[in-house]
Design a protein around this motif. Structure first.
Motif, PDB file in Angstrom:
ATOM      1  N   GLU A 247     -25.773 -20.252 -53.974  1.00  0.00           N
ATOM      2  CA  GLU A 247     -25.172 -21.103 -52.944  1.00  0.00           C
ATOM      3  C   GLU A 247     -26.149 -22.192 -52.503  1.00  0.00           C
ATOM      4  OE1 GLU A 247     -26.931 -17.424 -50.974  1.00  0.00           O
ATOM      5  OE2 GLU A 247     -25.664 -17.871 -52.698  1.00  0.00           O
ATOM      6  N   ASN A 248     -27.441 -22.006 -52.783  1.00  0.00           N
ATOM      7  CA  ASN A 248     -28.448 -23.020 -52.462  1.00  0.00           C
ATOM      8  C   ASN A 248     -28.746 -23.921 -53.661  1.00  0.00           C
ATOM      9  OD1 ASN A 248     -28.834 -22.040 -49.816  1.00  0.00           O
ATOM     10  ND2 ASN A 248     -30.163 -20.416 -50.595  1.00  0.00           N
ATOM     11  N   GLY A 249     -27.962 -23.753 -54.730  1.00  0.00           N
ATOM     12  CA  GLY A 249     -28.148 -24.601 -55.906  1.00  0.00           C
ATOM     13  C   GLY A 249     -28.700 -23.834 -57.085  1.00  0.00           C
ATOM     14  N   VAL A 250     -28.409 -24.340 -58.280  1.00  0.00           N
ATOM     15  CA  VAL A 250     -28.805 -23.645 -59.499  1.00  0.00           C
ATOM     16  C   VAL A 250     -30.320 -23.626 -59.671  1.00  0.00           C
ATOM     17  CG1 VAL A 250     -28.595 -25.711 -60.961  1.00  0.00           C
ATOM     18  CG2 VAL A 250     -28.299 -23.451 -61.966  1.00  0.00           C
ATOM     19  N   VAL A 251     -31.012 -24.657 -59.198  1.00  0.00           N
ATOM     20  CA  VAL A 251     -32.476 -24.693 -59.333  1.00  0.00           C
ATOM     21  C   VAL A 251     -33.109 -23.577 -58.510  1.00  0.00           C
ATOM     22  CG1 VAL A 251     -34.557 -26.044 -58.907  1.00  0.00           C
ATOM     23  CG2 VAL A 251     -32.527 -27.153 -59.853  1.00  0.00           C
ATOM     24  N   SER A 252     -32.618 -23.391 -57.289  1.00  0.00           N
ATOM     25  CA  SER A 252     -33.131 -22.310 -56.445  1.00  0.00           C
ATOM     26  C   SER A 252     -32.882 -20.950 -57.094  1.00  0.00           C
ATOM     27  CB  SER A 252     -32.455 -22.369 -55.072  1.00  0.00           C
ATOM     28  OG  SER A 252     -32.844 -21.290 -54.268  1.00  0.00           O
ATOM     29  N   ALA A 253     -31.699 -20.782 -57.674  1.00  0.00           N
ATOM     30  CA  ALA A 253     -31.374 -19.512 -58.324  1.00  0.00           C
ATOM     31  C   ALA A 253     -32.270 -19.261 -59.531  1.00  0.00           C
ATOM     32  CB  ALA A 253     -29.908 -19.510 -58.746  1.00  0.00           C
ATOM     33  N   LEU A 254     -32.501 -20.289 -60.341  1.00  0.00           N
ATOM     34  CA  LEU A 254     -33.354 -20.130 -61.514  1.00  0.00           C
ATOM     35  C   LEU A 254     -34.807 -19.876 -61.113  1.00  0.00           C
ATOM     36  CD1 LEU A 254     -31.867 -22.856 -63.895  1.00  0.00           C
ATOM     37  CD2 LEU A 254     -31.724 -20.375 -64.150  1.00  0.00           C
ATOM     38  N   ARG A 255     -35.231 -20.481 -60.018  1.00  0.00           N
ATOM     39  CA  ARG A 255     -36.590 -20.225 -59.530  1.00  0.00           C
ATOM     40  C   ARG A 255     -36.735 -18.755 -59.128  1.00  0.00           C
ATOM     41  NH1 ARG A 255     -36.589 -23.444 -55.394  1.00  0.00           N
ATOM     42  NH2 ARG A 255     -37.144 -25.330 -56.544  1.00  0.00           N
ATOM     43  N   ILE A 275     -22.101 -31.069 -57.936  1.00  0.00           N
ATOM     44  CA  ILE A 275     -21.835 -30.586 -59.293  1.00  0.00           C
ATOM     45  C   ILE A 275     -20.664 -29.608 -59.261  1.00  0.00           C
ATOM     46  CG2 ILE A 275     -22.824 -29.370 -61.271  1.00  0.00           C
ATOM     47  CD1 ILE A 275     -25.578 -30.248 -60.270  1.00  0.00           C
ATOM     48  N   PRO A 276     -19.670 -29.775 -60.139  1.00  0.00           N
ATOM     49  CA  PRO A 276     -18.547 -28.828 -60.184  1.00  0.00           C
ATOM     50  C   PRO A 276     -19.021 -27.400 -60.412  1.00  0.00           C
ATOM     51  CG  PRO A 276     -18.089 -30.770 -61.519  1.00  0.00           C
ATOM     52  CD  PRO A 276     -19.525 -30.864 -61.110  1.00  0.00           C
ATOM     53  N   GLY A 277     -18.279 -26.444 -59.868  1.00  0.00           N
ATOM     54  CA  GLY A 277     -18.657 -25.041 -59.973  1.00  0.00           C
ATOM     55  C   GLY A 277     -18.781 -24.552 -61.399  1.00  0.00           C
ATOM     56  N   THR A 278     -17.885 -25.009 -62.278  1.00  0.00           N
ATOM     57  CA  THR A 278     -17.932 -24.559 -63.673  1.00  0.00           C
ATOM     58  C   THR A 278     -19.193 -25.057 -64.374  1.00  0.00           C
ATOM     59  OG1 THR A 278     -16.554 -26.471 -64.251  1.00  0.00           O
ATOM     60  CG2 THR A 278     -15.444 -24.367 -63.967  1.00  0.00           C
ATOM     61  N   VAL A 279     -19.608 -26.274 -64.047  1.00  0.00           N
ATOM     62  CA  VAL A 279     -20.832 -26.829 -64.640  1.00  0.00           C
ATOM     63  C   VAL A 279     -22.047 -26.086 -64.105  1.00  0.00           C
ATOM     64  CG1 VAL A 279     -22.289 -28.882 -64.846  1.00  0.00           C
ATOM     65  CG2 VAL A 279     -19.793 -29.100 -64.990  1.00  0.00           C
ATOM     66  N   GLU A 280     -22.071 -25.844 -62.808  1.00  0.00           N
ATOM     67  CA  GLU A 280     -23.181 -25.114 -62.195  1.00  0.00           C
ATOM     68  C   GLU A 280     -23.299 -23.711 -62.778  1.00  0.00           C
ATOM     69  OE1 GLU A 280     -24.849 -25.025 -57.710  1.00  0.00           O
ATOM     70  OE2 GLU A 280     -22.930 -24.002 -57.999  1.00  0.00           O
ATOM     71  N   GLU A 281     -22.144 -23.065 -62.966  1.00  0.00           N
ATOM     72  CA  GLU A 281     -22.126 -21.724 -63.540  1.00  0.00           C
ATOM     73  C   GLU A 281     -22.701 -21.725 -64.951  1.00  0.00           C
ATOM     74  OE1 GLU A 281     -20.771 -17.547 -63.404  1.00  0.00           O
ATOM     75  OE2 GLU A 281     -21.046 -19.089 -61.877  1.00  0.00           O
ATOM     76  N   ALA A 282     -22.304 -22.729 -65.761  1.00  0.00           N
ATOM     77  CA  ALA A 282     -22.809 -22.824 -67.137  1.00  0.00           C
ATOM     78  C   ALA A 282     -24.310 -23.076 -67.156  1.00  0.00           C
ATOM     79  CB  ALA A 282     -22.084 -23.941 -67.881  1.00  0.00           C
TER      80      ALA A 282
END
Length: 370
Positions: A247-255, A275-282
């Protein structure tokens, strides 16, 4: 029945067909077949064309043997005049294509019977500013389409374009609903089952410390081990469903994920866009796989993540300074994980680039438009 009333009847029938389904290929096949029946034309095909100009044969009906041979191979590959006109935006309305390049090449190659089909009408499929592809129809020995015939085909093509837009929106809504449901399930697992397993582990640990009976200690110890194992699997499942922190963004999750793996990761984020949810999920799935590869194979504990969000695309780069491996663009991608990353990217009309050399590490770049 007047010609005008006949055309209105055709458009009404086509509209009813287009409103019935949500599967693109099934809808297009059905409407193409019915269109040929009501107009008396004998052959047709529909190309869906993406923003990169790549075409896909989405529906066909009564193709002559020369075009249908080898599972429509001639229709699925190579260029032609109508696709070229569409890609150069010179095809803006229904028009006569005086000769079909695919049929012409089939004749030159002695590929089979063409059954008198030499010409076709071609019509762009669109709705508003969105473009989807082209509709081609023809009949044996028919070399010209009248203005009223082309006008009818244009009206049908507009209906098809509107239906395709509706189907795309429906699919996006379904994908968003799926992501929402997965997020809900992940939260519930974290808030309920995850906490219960944690409590069970603490209780078993307390049991070990409170009893002097060795058999009871072993039993409590066994329960604690099982609870810890189940807790680890539950946390992995929650991360698969929806990582806490996305929920804080894909970069935060990957970190956060890199920290779990024991990787030291440097991140750089540029640009700002929703960013669309499907793109963020991918991107999360791809990044997860890439970081796992760093941990397993790169023989390094450091990685770099570059993330740029523009107004129409997102670019994510993950690279390491590890051992690397032999790879060239003309070689097959060496692992299932890398193939999965590419397939996820391509599924969203993106571009996947892999670079690696022994001793020079590995770099993966993902570009996804939206």
């Amino acid at each position: 029945m007047t010609e005008e009333n006949k055309d209105i009847g055709i458009l009404k029938e086509i509209a009813e067909l287009l409103n019935e389904g949500t599967d693109t290929n099934a809808v297009l096949s059905g409407v193409l077949k019915r269109l040929l029946q009501v107009t008396g034309l004998q052959a047709g095909w529909i190309f869906l064309i993406d923003e990169h100009g790549n075409h896909q044969l989405a529906a066909d009906e009564s193709l002559p043997p020369a075009l249908a041979a080898n599972q429509n191979q001639r229709m699925c590959h190579g260029g032609c005049w109508c696709v070229n006109k569409y890609n150069t935006k010179k095809l803006t309305k229904a028009t006569n294509i005086m000769e079909c390049k695919r049929i012409e090449e089939a004749i030159e190659d002695y590929a089979g019977e063409t059954c008198g089909l030499t010409h076709h009408a071609t019509v762009p499929l669109g709705a508003g500013n969105e473009r989807f592809g082209i509709l081609n129809v023809g009949s044996p020995y028919k070399t010209h389409f009248k203005k009223d015939e082309l006008a009818l085909l244009e009206a049908v093509a507009y209906q098809i374009g509107t239906a395709l837009k509706r189907i795309n929106l429906t699919q996006k809504e379904q994908e968003n609903a799926l992501v929402t449901e997965r997020n809900r399930l992940a939260r519930e697992l974290h808030d309920s089952v995850n906490q219960l397993l944690f409590s069970l582990s603490l209780t078993a640990r307390a049991g070990v410390e409170m009893t002097e009976d060795q058999e009871v200690k072993q039993t409590f110890g066994y329960i604690q081990d099982l609870a810890q194992e189940a807790l680890g699997e539950m946390r992995a499942l929650i991360w698969q469903l929806r990582p806490l922190g996305l929920e804080n963004g894909v970069v935060s999750a990957l970190r956060s994920y890199a920290e779990i793996l024991g990787l030291s990761i440097k991140t750089k984020v540029t640009g700002a866009a929703s960013i669309p949810g499907t793109v963020e999920e991918a991107l999360w799935r791809i990044g997860q796989e890439a970081l796992a590869n760093c941990k397993k194979h790169a023989q390094t504990t450091e990685a770099n993540l570059l993330f740029h969000a523009a107004k129409d695309e997102v670019v994510m780069t993950i690279k390491d300074g590890g051992c690397g491996f032999h790879y060239g663009e003309n070689l097959e991608i060496p692992s299932l994980g890398l193939k999965n990353m590419k397939s996820r990217t391509v599924a969203l009309n993106g571009h996947f680039q892999l670079r690696s050399k022994p001793g020079n590490g590995t770099k993966i770049e993902i570009r996804i438009p939206y």
